[in-house]
Design an enzyme around this catalytic site. Structure first.
Site, PDB file in Angstrom:
ATOM      1  N   LYS A  15      37.480  79.725  -8.252  1.00 34.44           N
ATOM      2  CA  LYS A  15      36.373  80.074  -6.737  1.00 34.44           C
ATOM      3  C   LYS A  15      35.700  79.151  -5.492  1.00 34.44           C
ATOM      4  CE  LYS A  15      33.740  82.733  -9.503  1.00 34.44           C
ATOM      5  NZ  LYS A  15      34.258  82.608 -10.818  1.00 34.44           N
ATOM      6  N   ARG A  90      28.451  90.447  -8.989  1.00 33.22           N
ATOM      7  CA  ARG A  90      28.577  90.334 -10.844  1.00 33.22           C
ATOM      8  C   ARG A  90      28.363  91.220 -10.967  1.00 33.22           C
ATOM      9  NH1 ARG A  90      29.153  84.080 -10.841  1.00 33.22           N
ATOM     10  NH2 ARG A  90      29.309  83.203 -12.405  1.00 33.22           N
ATOM     11  N   ARG A 129      36.938  69.634 -16.415  1.00 30.51           N
ATOM     12  CA  ARG A 129      35.760  69.511 -14.531  1.00 30.51           C
ATOM     13  C   ARG A 129      34.816  68.662 -14.369  1.00 30.51           C
ATOM     14  NH1 ARG A 129      34.049  74.912 -12.159  1.00 30.51           N
ATOM     15  NH2 ARG A 129      32.775  75.397 -13.796  1.00 30.51           N
ATOM     16  N   ARG A 162      29.535  69.542 -15.202  1.00 30.50           N
ATOM     17  CA  ARG A 162      28.024  71.082 -15.616  1.00 30.50           C
ATOM     18  C   ARG A 162      27.436  70.805 -17.378  1.00 30.50           C
ATOM     19  NH1 ARG A 162      29.761  75.528 -11.705  1.00 30.50           N
ATOM     20  NH2 ARG A 162      29.326  76.587 -13.070  1.00 30.50           N
ATOM     21  N   ARG A 173      29.902  82.477 -21.343  1.00 32.00           N
ATOM     22  CA  ARG A 173      30.013  82.739 -19.865  1.00 32.00           C
ATOM     23  C   ARG A 173      31.201  83.601 -19.895  1.00 32.00           C
ATOM     24  NH1 ARG A 173      30.295  77.568 -17.623  1.00 32.00           N
ATOM     25  NH2 ARG A 173      30.832  77.997 -15.588  1.00 32.00           N
TER      26      ARG A 173
HETATM   27  P1  AP5 Z   1      36.412  76.490 -10.147  1.00 31.71           P
HETATM   28  O1  AP5 Z   1      36.830  76.554  -9.079  1.00 31.71           O
HETATM   29  O2  AP5 Z   1      35.360  75.001 -10.192  1.00 31.71           O
HETATM   30  O3  AP5 Z   1      36.534  77.127 -10.174  1.00 31.71           O
HETATM   31  P2  AP5 Z   1      34.866  79.046 -10.729  1.00 31.71           P
HETATM   32  O4  AP5 Z   1      35.671  79.744 -10.954  1.00 31.71           O
HETATM   33  O5  AP5 Z   1      34.306  78.528  -8.967  1.00 31.71           O
HETATM   34  O6  AP5 Z   1      34.211  78.178 -11.752  1.00 31.71           O
HETATM   35  P3  AP5 Z   1      32.621  78.283 -11.859  1.00 31.71           P
HETATM   36  O7  AP5 Z   1      32.749  77.698 -13.450  1.00 31.71           O
HETATM   37  O8  AP5 Z   1      32.058  77.659 -10.554  1.00 31.71           O
HETATM   38  O9  AP5 Z   1      32.574  80.113 -11.777  1.00 31.71           O
HETATM   39  P4  AP5 Z   1      31.309  80.696 -11.880  1.00 31.71           P
HETATM   40  O10 AP5 Z   1      31.946  81.881 -11.689  1.00 31.71           O
HETATM   41  O11 AP5 Z   1      31.491  80.564 -13.635  1.00 31.71           O
HETATM   42  O12 AP5 Z   1      30.262  79.572 -11.902  1.00 31.71           O
HETATM   43  P5  AP5 Z   1      28.617  79.681 -11.139  1.00 31.71           P
HETATM   44  O13 AP5 Z   1      28.618  78.335 -10.571  1.00 31.71           O
HETATM   45  O14 AP5 Z   1      29.501  80.506 -10.220  1.00 31.71           O
HETATM   46  O15 AP5 Z   1      37.789  75.530 -11.109  1.00 31.71           O
HETATM   47  C1  AP5 Z   1      37.622  75.139 -12.438  1.00 31.71           C
HETATM   48  C2  AP5 Z   1      38.155  73.792 -12.813  1.00 31.71           C
HETATM   49  O16 AP5 Z   1      39.801  74.190 -12.518  1.00 31.71           O
HETATM   50  C3  AP5 Z   1      38.159  72.627 -11.939  1.00 31.71           C
HETATM   51  O17 AP5 Z   1      38.092  71.454 -12.715  1.00 31.71           O
HETATM   52  C4  AP5 Z   1      39.318  72.534 -10.712  1.00 31.71           C
HETATM   53  O18 AP5 Z   1      39.279  71.050 -10.312  1.00 31.71           O
HETATM   54  C5  AP5 Z   1      40.146  73.112 -11.448  1.00 31.71           C
HETATM   55  N1  AP5 Z   1      40.892  74.509 -11.304  1.00 31.71           N
HETATM   56  C6  AP5 Z   1      40.845  74.772 -10.086  1.00 31.71           C
HETATM   57  N2  AP5 Z   1      41.793  75.794  -9.877  1.00 31.71           N
HETATM   58  C7  AP5 Z   1      42.891  75.169 -10.059  1.00 31.71           C
HETATM   59  C8  AP5 Z   1      44.467  75.839 -10.703  1.00 31.71           C
HETATM   60  N3  AP5 Z   1      45.392  76.496  -9.425  1.00 31.71           N
HETATM   61  N4  AP5 Z   1      45.249  74.706 -10.856  1.00 31.71           N
HETATM   62  C9  AP5 Z   1      44.894  74.195 -12.546  1.00 31.71           C
HETATM   63  N5  AP5 Z   1      43.397  73.235 -11.893  1.00 31.71           N
HETATM   64  C10 AP5 Z   1      41.855  73.954 -11.314  1.00 31.71           C
HETATM   65  O19 AP5 Z   1      28.000  80.253 -11.710  1.00 31.71           O
HETATM   66  C11 AP5 Z   1      26.768  79.526 -13.078  1.00 31.71           C
HETATM   67  C12 AP5 Z   1      25.469  80.306 -13.088  1.00 31.71           C
HETATM   68  O20 AP5 Z   1      25.446  80.446 -12.408  1.00 31.71           O
HETATM   69  C13 AP5 Z   1      26.159  81.639 -14.149  1.00 31.71           C
HETATM   70  O21 AP5 Z   1      26.968  81.456 -15.698  1.00 31.71           O
HETATM   71  C14 AP5 Z   1      25.585  82.037 -14.098  1.00 31.71           C
HETATM   72  O22 AP5 Z   1      24.323  82.845 -15.232  1.00 31.71           O
HETATM   73  C15 AP5 Z   1      24.577  81.816 -12.250  1.00 31.71           C
HETATM   74  N6  AP5 Z   1      25.354  82.542 -11.350  1.00 31.71           N
HETATM   75  C16 AP5 Z   1      25.571  82.673 -10.553  1.00 31.71           C
HETATM   76  N7  AP5 Z   1      25.950  83.187  -9.850  1.00 31.71           N
HETATM   77  C17 AP5 Z   1      25.307  84.803 -10.359  1.00 31.71           C
HETATM   78  C18 AP5 Z   1      25.094  86.158  -9.764  1.00 31.71           C
HETATM   79  N8  AP5 Z   1      25.642  86.281  -8.963  1.00 31.71           N
HETATM   80  N9  AP5 Z   1      24.586  86.294 -11.071  1.00 31.71           N
HETATM   81  C19 AP5 Z   1      23.853  86.516 -12.067  1.00 31.71           C
HETATM   82  N10 AP5 Z   1      23.771  85.002 -12.167  1.00 31.71           N
HETATM   83  C20 AP5 Z   1      24.510  84.184 -11.163  1.00 31.71           C
END
Ligand code: AP5
Length: 219
Positions: A15, A90, A129, A162, A173
């Protein structure tokens, strides 16, 4: 007309990677709830400290805190022409709150691309990552490596891993996603907004498919 796009998908689906590319292509503000929480944590705000109690365990931050934070962010001038939401909503309560706030502003969600990736691939992606602390660009040691190992191509900053990418937190997660967030797939499918994208394709292929789906919905 303002465009609001919600990127849905499990942790590690890509994402953030796609949102960075697509928000520039479409000239939309990129609103990442996770990035906002991490920024607050870095600045040692009350919100950051509170959010970290949940983030460090791989749990969701409570809805009331998250919804208020996003409402405040979406009210800023850079979102007047729309936004690309990454990581929000979410939960069903967050989805309802988003619809309500957009309706009050006379707009709505235009498209919900859902990037689907199987859990075993997610673990591989998150464990490899590396992120730039300065520009937020996301690398992968195997799938999207920087030119110089450990340093950002764009600004030379030292990359970091991270805290919540540790294997036990990643597993939690993914479980939390499956129980609390995945019901949104049917929620948005039922509203005719969902566009499912195969997230196991290359980063470039996923971008192409996302842009094609978004174009179909918003023209
Ligand atoms: P990346 O693009 O970083 O993936 P992502 O989907 O953004 O993963 P996140 O871990 O950031 O998502 P998340 O939803 O868990 O975390 P968030 O920060 O929102 O890609 C991942 C890896 O794969 C990278 O190394 C990339 O290079 C590689 N890659 C990408 N595409 C690829 C492809 N096509 N092929 C090969 N490799 C690829 O949330 C973190 C925490 O914050 C949550 O756990 C929660 O505690 C809190 N939080 C955030 N939002 C909320 C909410 N709305 N409500 C409640 N808590 C929340």
């Amino acid at each position: 007309m303002a465009s609001f796009i919600v990127l849905l998908g499990p942790p590690g689906a890509g994402k953030g990677t796609q949102a960075q590319i697509i928000s520039k292509t479409l000239n939309l503000a990129h609103i990442s709830s996770g990035d906002i929480f991490r920024e607050n944590l870095k600045n040692e705000t009350e919100l950051g400290k509170k959010a970290n109690e949940f983030m460090s365990r791989g749990e969701l931050v409570p809805d009331d805190l998250t919804i208020a934070m996003i409402q405040d962010r979406l009210s800023r001038p850079d979102c007047v022409d729309g936004a690309l939401l990454d990581g929000f909503p979410r939960t069903p309560a967050q989805a309802e709150a988003l619809s309500k706030m957009l309706a009050e502003w006379g707009v709505g969600i235009d498209c919900v691309p859902y990037i689907s990736v199987a859990p075993e691939i997610l673990i591989e992606r998150l464990s490899g990552r590396w992120t730039c602390p300065t520009c937020g660009y996301v690398y992968h040691e195997q799938f999207n490596p920087p030119v110089v190992v450990g340093y950002c191509d764009k600004d030379g900053s030292k990359l970091y891993q991270r805290e919540d990418d540790k294997s036990e937190t990643v597993t939690r997660r993914i479980d939390v996603y499956l129980t609390q967030t995945s019901p949104l797939i049917e929620y948005y499918r039922g509203r005719n907004l969902l566009a499912e994208i195969d997230g196991t394709l290359s980063i470039e292929e996923v971008t192409k498919k996302l842009l094609a789906e978004i174009k179909l919905k918003i023209g």
